[in-house]
Write an enzyme that holds these catalytic residues in place. Structure first.
Site, PDB file in Angstrom:
ATOM      1  N   ASP A 328       0.852  -1.188   0.000  1.00 24.25           N
ATOM      2  CA  ASP A 328       0.000   0.000   0.000  1.00 24.25           C
ATOM      3  C   ASP A 328       0.888   1.238   0.000  1.00 24.25           C
ATOM      4  O   ASP A 328       1.820   1.347   0.812  1.00 24.25           O
ATOM      5  CB  ASP A 328      -0.913   0.005   1.227  1.00 24.25           C
ATOM      6  CG  ASP A 328      -1.923   1.133   1.167  1.00 24.25           C
ATOM      7  OD1 ASP A 328      -3.006   0.923   0.605  1.00 24.25           O
ATOM      8  OD2 ASP A 328      -1.626   2.232   1.691  1.00 24.25           O
ATOM      9  N   GLU A 371      -4.616   2.298  -4.566  1.00 23.02           N
ATOM     10  CA  GLU A 371      -3.158   2.460  -4.499  1.00 23.02           C
ATOM     11  C   GLU A 371      -2.487   1.218  -3.926  1.00 23.02           C
ATOM     12  O   GLU A 371      -1.359   1.275  -3.457  1.00 23.02           O
ATOM     13  CB  GLU A 371      -2.798   3.690  -3.655  1.00 23.02           C
ATOM     14  CG  GLU A 371      -3.126   3.581  -2.186  1.00 23.02           C
ATOM     15  CD  GLU A 371      -4.528   4.081  -1.846  1.00 23.02           C
ATOM     16  OE1 GLU A 371      -4.744   4.452  -0.683  1.00 23.02           O
ATOM     17  OE2 GLU A 371      -5.388   4.110  -2.742  1.00 23.02           O
TER      18      GLU A 371
END
Length: 460
Positions: A328, A371
């Site tokens: 992440d 993301e």
């Protein structure tokens, strides 16, 4: 010397044009002089088979070379990038997994998709997994010598992978006429005379389009189409019906059973070729959109989960470990808020390119969502997972994203690592373990790596 090489090349090109003028049906690839024309790369295990494939491609005008792995083709000089990559499969070879070799050869994030073919000597490859990984065609061991050169010639002539058509027609004379017309247009045709044999063939082939007669012995074309559409593996394959029925009711039945087009007999061959070629190409693009993330070009979440399921099954059979890394980007929302979502997209593409330079060709890299990224590491103990996680973080730190105006945006990531079979023995269990480890990494601070440990799921 350079002038002599150029003069020799021009003479060979002129001679090839002269030959082509006398043989209008000859392969266009012959007009490209070796060294100025089409390039091929043959990768995978088996030196003798690789050399034989390279020799066959060289005989039809390709400049062919061999290697163990494709390497970083996106960073190679343009003059060295292959137009065709042939991957040799050996399913039992853990060090040269055919699906990961295919994915590495097909092209990186933001790069043009390369034409990749797979030679399967043992006829043991899952064709649908091969298609997801990037294969435009799969050639079994007993057919590659005959079919691969034709595929390569068609690639050289039309500049795109020739479509694979499965024709289901019980009239041999009509089937021969249709096959001839489609093959003249550089389409590859497999012919079946019954619905049953066609459905059986679908278990081993991955066609780009089905051309179905409605009236077939036994199961008719409408019933076959409904059967095909009920199987998720075939849900995106275009179906074109070919029939003497002309009523509106029949056309409605064709649509209800899953058809995409309806051509009536006697069919105009010119119309037939255009309908088949255009729908096959559109179907390919749709499948590419389904399996690939449109922004980064990486595998998407669904394709990764499918690959993870296959990888777990393989590791279970062979007693091997594998690792799943969940990644992440730290505080990515701040980038979107400050610079806008277009810059955010640019950063995501940059991160994908950085990650692709780090992972091995045998690893699978995907955009998990938003993301978040994921890496599937096959044949990987905990030490290898730790090494890869460290390299990914270091690569991001060393290569900030450069914005069009010249500003650099630093990007950091937190990583959660889970190992099979220690941390989970199913797709859901392993992904959940990696996700929980990622959650702990983000709670602990920026740019951290955490490893899965037994605990109850945490709410995000």
């Amino acid at each position: 010397p350079a002038a002599a090489v150029l003069e020799e090349g021009l003479e060979r090109i002129a001679a090839a044009f002269d030959r082509a003028a006398g043989d209008p049906e000859g392969a266009v690839v012959d007009v490209r002089a070796t060294g100025f024309g089409w390039r091929a790369l043959v990768v995978g295990p088996g030196e003798e088979l690789r050399a034989a494939i390279a020799e066959r491609l060289g005989a039809i005008g390709f400049t062919a070379r061999v290697a163990d792995e494709p390497g970083d083709l996106d960073r190679a000089p343009l003059s060295e990038r292959p137009d065709l990559v042939v991957v040799v499969a050996r399913a039992q070879d853990a060090e040269a997994d055919p699906y990961t070799l295919l994915a590495a050869a097909a092209g990186g994030a933001g790069a043009p998709r390369r034409t990749v073919a797979l030679v399967d000597p043992a006829s043991a490859i899952d064709r649908f997994r091969a298609a997801v990984a990037g294969a435009a065609a799969v050639f079994p061991g007993d057919r590659w010598e005959h079919e691969l050169p034709g595929f390569a010639k068609a690639l050289a002539r039309i500049g795109a992978p020739p479509a694979n058509v499965l024709l289901v027609e019980d009239d041999p004379a009509l089937a021969s006429l249709i096959t001839g017309a489609l093959e003249q247009a550089e389409l590859r045709v497999r012919h079946c005379r019954s619905a049953e044999s066609a459905y059986e063939l679908l278990g081993a082939e991955s066609p780009d389009l089905l051309l179905l007669d409605v009236r077939l012995p036994g199961l008719d074309g409408f019933a076959l189409a409904r059967l095909i559409r009920s199987d998720p593996r075939f849900s995106l394959i275009p179906i074109v019906f070919l029939t003497s029925r002309t009523s509106v009711e029949d056309q409605i039945e064709a649509l209800r059973s899953g058809g995409d087009d309806f051509l009536t007999k006697p069919v105009d061959l010119h119309l037939l070729v255009y309908a088949v070629a255009l729908r096959a190409e559109r179907g390919r693009r749709i499948r590419e959109l389904v399996h690939r993330d449109g922004l980064t070009g990486l595998l998407n979440h669904s394709a990764l989960m499918t690959e993870l399921e296959h990888a777990i099954a393989y590791s279970r059979r062979h007693g091997e470990s594998l690792a799943l890394l969940m990644i992440d980007l730290d505080h990515f929302k701040r980038i979107n808020d400050r610079y806008g979502h277009l810059v955010g997209d640019h950063v995501l593409r940059h991160v994908a390119r950085v990650f692709q330079r780090v992972v091995r060709s045998s690893d699978l890299l995907a955009r998990y969502g938003g993301e978040e990224f994921a890496v599937l590491l096959r044949h990987c103990p905990v030490e290898g997972a730790a090494l890869t996680a460290g390299k990914l973080r270091e690569a991001l730190e060393a290569h900030p994203a450069a914005l069009p105006g010249g500003e650099s945006v630093p990007v950091r990531a937190s990583i959660g690592v889970a190992l099979y079979p220690r941390d989970g023995q199913t797709v859901a269990a392993l992904a959940g373990a990696a996700d929980r480890a990622l959650y702990r990494a983000k709670r602990a601070g920026r740019n951290r790596v955490e490893y899965a440990e037994p605990e109850a799921p945490l709410e995000r």
